[in-house]
Design a protein around this motif. Sequence first.
Motif, short mmCIF file in Angstrom:
data_model
loop_
_atom_site.label_atom_id
_atom_site.label_comp_id
_atom_site.label_asym_id
_atom_site.label_seq_id
_atom_site.Cartn_x
_atom_site.Cartn_y
_atom_site.Cartn_z
N LEU A 298 29.06 -16.50 -37.39
CA LEU A 298 30.27 -16.96 -37.89
C LEU A 298 31.61 -16.16 -37.70
CD1 LEU A 298 31.91 -19.37 -38.01
CD2 LEU A 298 31.80 -19.43 -40.61
N THR A 299 31.40 -14.47 -37.89
CA THR A 299 31.90 -13.52 -37.41
C THR A 299 32.59 -12.95 -35.78
OG1 THR A 299 31.88 -12.48 -39.41
CG2 THR A 299 32.62 -11.10 -38.15
N GLY A 300 30.99 -13.54 -35.10
CA GLY A 300 31.14 -12.77 -33.49
C GLY A 300 31.39 -14.24 -32.68
N LEU A 301 31.38 -15.74 -33.40
CA LEU A 301 32.17 -16.72 -32.86
C LEU A 301 33.91 -16.44 -33.18
CD1 LEU A 301 29.69 -19.61 -34.67
CD2 LEU A 301 30.17 -18.40 -31.35
N LEU A 302 34.16 -16.16 -34.52
CA LEU A 302 35.66 -16.43 -34.61
C LEU A 302 36.47 -15.44 -33.76
CD1 LEU A 302 35.68 -17.32 -38.57
CD2 LEU A 302 36.87 -18.39 -36.58
N LEU A 303 35.63 -13.78 -33.77
CA LEU A 303 35.99 -12.64 -33.18
C LEU A 303 36.04 -13.09 -31.22
CD1 LEU A 303 34.80 -9.45 -34.83
CD2 LEU A 303 36.86 -10.38 -35.11
N GLY A 304 35.06 -13.59 -31.40
CA GLY A 304 34.94 -14.32 -29.63
C GLY A 304 36.80 -15.43 -29.37
N ALA A 305 36.16 -16.45 -30.47
CA ALA A 305 37.54 -16.73 -30.31
C ALA A 305 39.51 -16.13 -30.57
CB ALA A 305 37.14 -17.73 -31.16
N ASN A 306 39.00 -14.61 -30.95
CA ASN A 306 40.36 -13.75 -31.24
C ASN A 306 41.08 -14.48 -32.53
OD1 ASN A 306 42.28 -12.23 -30.58
ND2 ASN A 306 43.60 -13.64 -29.43
N GLU A 307 40.06 -14.42 -33.14
CA GLU A 307 40.66 -14.97 -34.85
C GLU A 307 39.65 -14.57 -35.77
OE1 GLU A 307 42.79 -17.81 -35.78
OE2 GLU A 307 42.63 -18.82 -34.12
N PRO A 308 40.43 -12.80 -36.53
CA PRO A 308 40.15 -12.07 -36.70
C PRO A 308 40.15 -11.86 -38.62
CG PRO A 308 42.16 -11.31 -36.24
CD PRO A 308 41.95 -12.01 -34.94
N ARG A 309 41.63 -13.08 -38.55
CA ARG A 309 41.85 -12.80 -39.87
C ARG A 309 41.01 -14.17 -40.20
NH1 ARG A 309 48.31 -13.96 -41.71
NH2 ARG A 309 48.30 -12.19 -40.68
N ARG A 310 40.13 -14.89 -40.00
CA ARG A 310 39.92 -16.00 -40.25
C ARG A 310 38.26 -15.40 -40.52
NH1 ARG A 310 39.28 -21.23 -36.05
NH2 ARG A 310 38.48 -21.90 -38.67
N ALA A 311 37.46 -14.56 -39.79
CA ALA A 311 36.40 -13.54 -39.89
C ALA A 311 36.43 -13.65 -40.89
CB ALA A 311 36.08 -13.02 -38.84
N SER A 312 37.70 -12.56 -41.27
CA SER A 312 37.50 -11.59 -42.73
C SER A 312 37.14 -13.08 -43.70
CB SER A 312 39.40 -10.97 -43.51
OG SER A 312 39.27 -9.91 -42.46
N ARG A 313 38.81 -13.94 -43.72
CA ARG A 313 37.86 -14.62 -45.46
C ARG A 313 36.52 -15.34 -44.79
NH1 ARG A 313 41.87 -19.39 -44.24
NH2 ARG A 313 40.53 -20.11 -46.07
N ALA A 314 36.13 -15.81 -43.49
CA ALA A 314 35.17 -16.10 -44.10
C ALA A 314 33.47 -15.43 -44.84
CB ALA A 314 34.12 -16.59 -42.51
N ILE A 315 33.68 -14.13 -44.00
CA ILE A 315 32.82 -12.99 -44.43
C ILE A 315 33.18 -12.36 -46.49
CG2 ILE A 315 32.42 -10.55 -44.66
CD1 ILE A 315 33.24 -10.27 -42.00
N LEU A 316 34.54 -12.45 -46.54
CA LEU A 316 35.19 -12.33 -47.81
C LEU A 316 34.12 -13.72 -48.66
CD1 LEU A 316 35.75 -10.61 -50.60
CD2 LEU A 316 38.05 -11.74 -49.88
N THR A 317 34.15 -15.01 -48.39
CA THR A 317 33.16 -16.21 -48.90
C THR A 317 31.93 -15.79 -48.93
OG1 THR A 317 35.54 -17.56 -48.35
CG2 THR A 317 33.04 -18.48 -48.63
N ALA A 318 31.83 -15.04 -48.20
CA ALA A 318 29.84 -15.14 -47.65
C ALA A 318 29.13 -14.08 -49.09
CB ALA A 318 29.55 -14.94 -46.41
N ALA A 319 30.09 -13.51 -49.10
CA ALA A 319 30.04 -11.65 -50.05
C ALA A 319 29.99 -12.26 -51.59
CB ALA A 319 30.63 -11.08 -50.04
N ILE A 320 31.04 -13.17 -51.96
CA ILE A 320 31.35 -14.12 -53.19
C ILE A 320 30.08 -14.94 -53.79
CG2 ILE A 320 32.60 -15.36 -54.71
CD1 ILE A 320 34.76 -14.31 -53.88
#
Length: 461
Positions: A298-320
């Motif tokens: 999801l990080t690769g897809l969101l950064l490819g779509a120029n959505e770094p803020r959403r990538a951060s939320r996804a990573i934090l959610t996955a970690a929790i």
Amino acid sequence: MLASPNPLRPLLRLALPVFFEESLNLLVGYTDWWLTGHYLEGAAYQAAMGLMAYLIWLLMSLFSAVAIGASALVGRFAGAGDMAGARRVAHQALLAGVCLAAGLTVAAYFGGLPFIRLLRLPEEATPLAWRYLFWVIPAIPAIMIEQVAIAILRGAGDTVTGLYTKMVVNLVNAVCSAALLLGWGGLPALGWEGLAIGTAIGHAVVAAILLTVLIRGRDGIGWRFRELTPDWGLLARMFRVGGPGGLDVLAVLGCHLSYVSIINTLGTDAAAAHGLGVELEAMAYAPASSFAVAASTLTGLLLGANEPRRASRAILTAAIVAALFCSTMGLVFYHGGWVLVEWFVGESSPRTALLARDYLRIVSFSMPFLATTMVLTGALRGAGDTLCSLAVTFTGLALIRVPGAAWLAWEQLPIPGFDIAIDGWNLGVQGAWWAMVIDVAIRSSLLMIRFLTGGWKRVRV
């Protein structure tokens, strides 16, 4: 997945198939361990099986530079809607994998036994480990196809195909290993070698399935033999991304092998208990690994779509979510580890069983840190920030775990290059396991700092 405002939904969509895939993958090792513990008595077989888990992990990890680079680039191209570019990456990854597999097969055949001896496995277990590896070596090209093809499909957002293939490989491995070990249906009772042959057959079957999937095409990714011509620019780009990630994985494994060689010096029971403990601890790896893959994709897809803020939320959610799963497993290990150990070894090796129970109690304290480390490492790789994860890995494993294990486990710790030694804590194998907990806690903290500072968002691939 890119349209969903809530990161949990796409994460679950990506993670759940991987979770079931990882769980099924564990059954391969659990089948071999159960058969070993109940039909091949003695700690020597169990010590050899524990080392073989590391060696098969090594064989898989040797293709990580190709797999990580391919997954990251396929994700970027697919996220930007350029499926032609994603297909070009897939072809270059498989071409590089074929060349690498050929070299590794030859190296394993001639260097396998000396490498096993280098790891200081107890003398009675060394020939057993080599006999197992000998039958797995012909399956190295199949292992390559398994690793690279699944990485390509995951980069494109397909985490389901790997699940289906693992369902088949587990069935094949369980049936073939048991049949060849015990001599079912008129087959020869090959004993220990039967387990190895069953494992090799399982990898061959899954490789055949994945080749069929790629040739037919899936999620815009298709493989055509006529397109397997080198694209040196794209290969260089893929290894620029995957090279540090591959070095990261190999650094992890190299340090793990150095670490396990320290444990091997503590006796056959310690080596067997460590192998079994790691295998049982993998029950917690499954959720953490699945969310790590989901975060990476999801990080690769969101950064490819120029959505770094959403990538951060996804990573934090996955970690929790992964930390909650692993912490729950930690409670199971601490309070119920004895039940798990007895199921696998029965009464054949009581000393091994006691030590394996201690292992599970000690590593239960590392569970939330382990989840954080795995998810953040996966996310950084998905972003292409592989140099940072490599630096953190080297710091934790090479500078903390390996020397810390020797210092805590041994009575004296010799200093390489000097004719001196310092006094150790002489805690035995339990000391080596506490060094592992300390390492995981420090690495998770360093990765969290990198995530919060946000430098991974600006990495160019």
